[in-house]
Motif scaffolding. Structure first.
Motif, PDB file in Angstrom:
ATOM      1  N   ARG A 134      -3.155   9.822 -13.309  1.00  0.00           N
ATOM      2  CA  ARG A 134      -3.636  11.197 -13.199  1.00  0.00           C
ATOM      3  C   ARG A 134      -3.658  11.852 -14.578  1.00  0.00           C
ATOM      4  O   ARG A 134      -2.743  11.667 -15.380  1.00  0.00           O
ATOM      5  CB  ARG A 134      -2.752  12.004 -12.248  1.00  0.00           C
ATOM      6  N   GLU A 182       0.501   3.983  -2.771  1.00  0.00           N
ATOM      7  CA  GLU A 182      -0.363   5.166  -2.764  1.00  0.00           C
ATOM      8  C   GLU A 182       0.438   6.411  -3.135  1.00  0.00           C
ATOM      9  O   GLU A 182      -0.079   7.334  -3.756  1.00  0.00           O
ATOM     10  CB  GLU A 182      -0.984   5.361  -1.380  1.00  0.00           C
ATOM     11  N   ASP A 183       1.703   6.416  -2.731  1.00  0.00           N
ATOM     12  CA  ASP A 183       2.627   7.504  -3.067  1.00  0.00           C
ATOM     13  C   ASP A 183       3.785   6.874  -3.832  1.00  0.00           C
ATOM     14  O   ASP A 183       4.810   6.515  -3.244  1.00  0.00           O
ATOM     15  CB  ASP A 183       3.125   8.191  -1.797  1.00  0.00           C
ATOM     16  N   PRO A 184       3.634   6.696  -5.155  1.00  0.00           N
ATOM     17  CA  PRO A 184       4.643   5.941  -5.897  1.00  0.00           C
ATOM     18  C   PRO A 184       6.040   6.556  -5.853  1.00  0.00           C
ATOM     19  O   PRO A 184       7.032   5.826  -5.791  1.00  0.00           O
ATOM     20  CB  PRO A 184       4.082   5.903  -7.321  1.00  0.00           C
ATOM     21  N   LYS A 185       6.129   7.874  -5.859  1.00  0.00           N
ATOM     22  CA  LYS A 185       7.449   8.501  -5.813  1.00  0.00           C
ATOM     23  C   LYS A 185       8.190   8.116  -4.544  1.00  0.00           C
ATOM     24  O   LYS A 185       9.376   7.748  -4.582  1.00  0.00           O
ATOM     25  CB  LYS A 185       7.304  10.021  -5.913  1.00  0.00           C
ATOM     26  N   GLN A 186       7.478   8.157  -3.414  1.00  0.00           N
ATOM     27  CA  GLN A 186       8.103   7.803  -2.146  1.00  0.00           C
ATOM     28  C   GLN A 186       8.387   6.310  -2.077  1.00  0.00           C
ATOM     29  O   GLN A 186       9.423   5.877  -1.549  1.00  0.00           O
ATOM     30  CB  GLN A 186       7.206   8.222  -0.985  1.00  0.00           C
ATOM     31  N   ALA A 187       7.474   5.498  -2.607  1.00  0.00           N
ATOM     32  CA  ALA A 187       7.660   4.042  -2.577  1.00  0.00           C
ATOM     33  C   ALA A 187       8.902   3.635  -3.367  1.00  0.00           C
ATOM     34  O   ALA A 187       9.677   2.774  -2.928  1.00  0.00           O
ATOM     35  CB  ALA A 187       6.425   3.344  -3.135  1.00  0.00           C
ATOM     36  N   ARG A 231      -2.074   4.259  -9.536  1.00  0.00           N
ATOM     37  CA  ARG A 231      -2.667   5.579  -9.723  1.00  0.00           C
ATOM     38  C   ARG A 231      -2.416   6.088 -11.130  1.00  0.00           C
ATOM     39  O   ARG A 231      -1.340   5.896 -11.693  1.00  0.00           O
ATOM     40  CB  ARG A 231      -2.069   6.551  -8.698  1.00  0.00           C
ATOM     41  N   ARG A 247      -7.805   5.632  -9.289  1.00  0.00           N
ATOM     42  CA  ARG A 247      -7.121   4.606  -8.511  1.00  0.00           C
ATOM     43  C   ARG A 247      -7.558   3.229  -8.993  1.00  0.00           C
ATOM     44  O   ARG A 247      -8.747   2.972  -9.163  1.00  0.00           O
ATOM     45  CB  ARG A 247      -7.410   4.740  -7.022  1.00  0.00           C
ATOM     46  N   LYS A 272       0.814  -1.219   0.000  1.00  0.00           N
ATOM     47  CA  LYS A 272       0.000   0.000   0.000  1.00  0.00           C
ATOM     48  C   LYS A 272       0.847   1.269   0.000  1.00  0.00           C
ATOM     49  O   LYS A 272       0.313   2.377  -0.138  1.00  0.00           O
ATOM     50  CB  LYS A 272      -0.965  -0.014   1.184  1.00  0.00           C
ATOM     51  N   GLN A 273       2.171   1.113   0.135  1.00  0.00           N
ATOM     52  CA  GLN A 273       3.050   2.272  -0.025  1.00  0.00           C
ATOM     53  C   GLN A 273       2.940   2.872  -1.427  1.00  0.00           C
ATOM     54  O   GLN A 273       3.305   4.024  -1.635  1.00  0.00           O
ATOM     55  CB  GLN A 273       4.504   1.872   0.251  1.00  0.00           C
TER      56      GLN A 273
END
Length: 340
Positions: free
Chosen positions: A296, A113-118, A294, A303, A110-111
């Motif tokens: 955009r 959700e923020d692909p850049k951070q993941a 995600r 989602r 579920k990380q």
């Protein structure tokens, strides 16, 4: 109106003028003995100069190995980009799927959700995939084609999701290596999908796509979709060799669907009554691993949650995917309010 599905429709189609022309193939599988499931997808967007490539594996440990890319492509002559390659050995009979490249190893899927951070926080490992994918039943779907007196309704490319679409249950055999782990895949049941035509992911308000394999003699695939105005549409197909004595497919007429969600609006249980002309099949789904993706565009957020699922129907046991697509409005998936 007829639905055209010829051998050449299992190959690539000439690009249309629409900027968002897309031709995609998708394959999923689950190997019970190996405890490994997965899916791969590639969508060529030749008029935009790139392909969308996704590789996703659900490991027995609960980890998910994932990679997404938009590699540059020239023209529309093959599904072969970013280390991922799909080949048609014989239309509607056998395909070949391979991948060589890195994957992101996620302890907490579920990380994404923020692909850049993941992608920043999780390690990458080498991955190799090589599968022979063979049909276990006939294909379903095709492209609507006018007969005498008919007219095919033209759809605005901006509002289109696919012009032609086929699905087929398959069995995959081969090998998958993820980091130091090697998995032998032996006739792992799954489903493949092929679609072509203009596509934006924002063209559908919400849908629930269930791909279900319950052993070699029973399986189905169905989509329950809804519009912003409150409309609802169900389509799909089912095979039941025990009931019919052969591998014919029959249309799904309706699905009574109830989903259970966690606090973050991820589905973790699926309850469905799948209705054909002759029978109603009560189906239960336990979503044991889920990864959010995600997309955009123009201020809209879509989602798509990909849930690897254990399916049961009476004494039948199996696996597959429960893919839930929603537009996100005020932080909430729109399909939940519609009862999806």
């Amino acid at each position: 109106m007829r639905i055209r599905r010829e051998p050449q429709d299992d190959l690539l189609h000439p690009p249309e003028e629409a900027t968002n022309f897309n031709e995609s193939r998708y394959y999923n599988f689950y190997d019970t003995a190996a405890g490994l499931g997965g899916w791969v997808r590639m969508g060529n967007r030749p008029n935009e100069g790139y392909a969308e490539t996704t590789t996703c594996f659900y490991l027995p440990s609960g980890q998910v190995a994932f990679m997404f890319g938009r590699p540059h492509i020239e023209g529309h002559t093959a599904h072969d980009a970013g280390g991922l390659k799909f080949e048609v050995v014989e239309p509607y009979v056998e395909h070949r799927v391979s991948y060589t490249g890195p994957v992101l190893l996620l302890d907490e899927p579920k990380q994404m959700e923020d692909p850049k951070q993941a992608f920043k926080d999780n390690p990458r490992v080498d991955c190799a995939l090589d599968l022979a994918v063979k049909a276990t039943g006939p294909a379903w779907g095709g492209e609507p084609e006018a007969e005498e007196g008919d007219e095919v309704k033209e759809v605005d490319p901006e509002k289109s999701f696919a012009k032609g679409h086929t699905e087929q249950h398959m069995a995959s055999t081969g090998a998958v290596t993820i980091g130091d782990e090697a998995f032998e895949i032996d006739e792992a049941l799954g489903l493949r999908d092929h679609s072509w035509g203009p596509r934006y992911w924002q063209a559908v308000w919400w849908y629930r796509w269930l791909t279900v394999n319950l052993g070699p003699d029973l399986g189905f695939a169905t989509t329950i979709a809804g519009t912003e105005e409150g409309g609802r549409h169900v389509h799909g197909f089912l095979y039941d060799r025990e009931r019919y004595g052969d591998d014919r497919t029959v249309p799904i007429r309706d699905v009574e669907l109830t989903s259970e969600y966690d606090d973050a609006f991820y589905h973790h249980a699926v309850h469905a009554k799948v209705v054909t002309d002759e029978h109603t099949y009560p189906v239960e789904g336990d979503v044991w691993s889920n990864i959010p993706l995600r997309n955009r565009r123009s201020g809209l957020v879509t989602r798509i949650t990909e849930g690897m699922t254990r399916w049961t129907c009476g004494d039948h046991r199996g696996a597959g995917l429960a893919e839930y697509l929603d537009q996100i409005v005020d932080g909430k998936p729109v399909g939940i309010a519609a009862g999806g």
